[in-house]
Design a protein around this motif. Structure first.
Motif, short mmCIF file in Angstrom:
data_model
loop_
_atom_site.label_atom_id
_atom_site.label_comp_id
_atom_site.label_asym_id
_atom_site.label_seq_id
_atom_site.Cartn_x
_atom_site.Cartn_y
_atom_site.Cartn_z
N VAL A 68 0.84 -1.20 0.00
CA VAL A 68 0.00 0.00 0.00
C VAL A 68 0.88 1.26 0.00
N LYS A 69 1.95 1.22 0.77
CA LYS A 69 2.88 2.36 0.82
C LYS A 69 3.52 2.59 -0.56
N PHE A 70 3.94 1.51 -1.21
CA PHE A 70 4.54 1.64 -2.54
C PHE A 70 3.53 2.17 -3.54
N LEU A 71 2.31 1.67 -3.49
CA LEU A 71 1.26 2.17 -4.38
C LEU A 71 1.04 3.65 -4.18
N ASN A 72 1.03 4.09 -2.93
CA ASN A 72 0.86 5.50 -2.62
C ASN A 72 1.99 6.32 -3.23
N GLU A 73 3.21 5.85 -3.13
CA GLU A 73 4.36 6.55 -3.71
C GLU A 73 4.23 6.66 -5.23
N VAL A 74 3.78 5.59 -5.85
CA VAL A 74 3.59 5.59 -7.31
C VAL A 74 2.52 6.59 -7.72
N LEU A 75 1.41 6.60 -7.00
CA LEU A 75 0.32 7.53 -7.33
C LEU A 75 0.74 8.98 -7.11
N CYS A 76 1.49 9.24 -6.06
CA CYS A 76 1.98 10.61 -5.82
C CYS A 76 2.94 11.03 -6.93
N ALA A 77 3.79 10.12 -7.36
CA ALA A 77 4.71 10.42 -8.47
C ALA A 77 3.93 10.70 -9.75
N GLU A 78 2.84 9.99 -9.96
CA GLU A 78 2.03 10.22 -11.16
C GLU A 78 1.36 11.58 -11.13
N VAL A 79 0.95 12.04 -9.96
CA VAL A 79 0.40 13.39 -9.85
C VAL A 79 1.46 14.40 -10.29
N GLU A 80 2.69 14.20 -9.86
CA GLU A 80 3.78 15.08 -10.26
C GLU A 80 4.02 15.00 -11.77
N ASN A 81 3.91 13.80 -12.34
CA ASN A 81 4.05 13.65 -13.80
C ASN A 81 2.97 14.41 -14.55
N ILE A 82 1.75 14.35 -14.05
CA ILE A 82 0.65 15.09 -14.67
C ILE A 82 0.96 16.58 -14.63
N ARG A 83 1.44 17.06 -13.49
CA ARG A 83 1.80 18.48 -13.36
C ARG A 83 2.87 18.85 -14.38
#
Length: 131
Positions: A68-83
């Protein structure tokens, strides 16, 4: 709706895009960040529901927490990619880029906070599996 967990007070509230194109770009960027964040929170909700329904999975609690922690890190990184993708399109719109950065930071903080909701669920699973 834009996902925002707090007001940072750093953005000039009077800053407005100067053209329709700039407005459309900012709206698209903010909508993309908000939409992805909302879908991410829904994903965490589903994971929590599944964890509560079937706490005796073959996976131990530590592995589940790490996943779950790794998934959260991936999703946060994707938000940054979208930005970053929208930032390229918005080149020269410094006020709008700053606004996008603030909202993206808020979205990442919001996603990181969802991780804290898993602590009681994981504790409950630990109790149930140790009985």
């Amino acid at each position: 709706a834009v996902v925002s967990t707090q007001s940072t007070g750093t953005m000039d509230e009077t800053a407005k895009p100067s053209s329709t194109r700039e407005t459309a770009l900012l709206d698209g960027a903010l909508s993309s960040v908000a939409s992805f964040s909302a879908r991410s929170v829904e994903l965490f909700k589903k994971i929590a529901e599944l964890s509560l329904l079937k706490p005796t999975l073959e996976v131990d609690v530590k592995t589940q927490a790490d996943t779950v922690k790794f998934l959260n890190e991936v999703l946060c990184a994707e938000v940054e990619n979208i930005r970053e993708q929208w930032e390229v399109r918005m080149e020269g719109q410094s006020g709008d880029i700053e606004w996008l950065f603030v909202e993206t930071s808020n979205a990442v903080s919001y996603l990181q906070e969802t991780l804290h909701f898993f602590v009681p669920i994981l504790k409950w699973i630990l109790v149930k599996t140790s009985m």
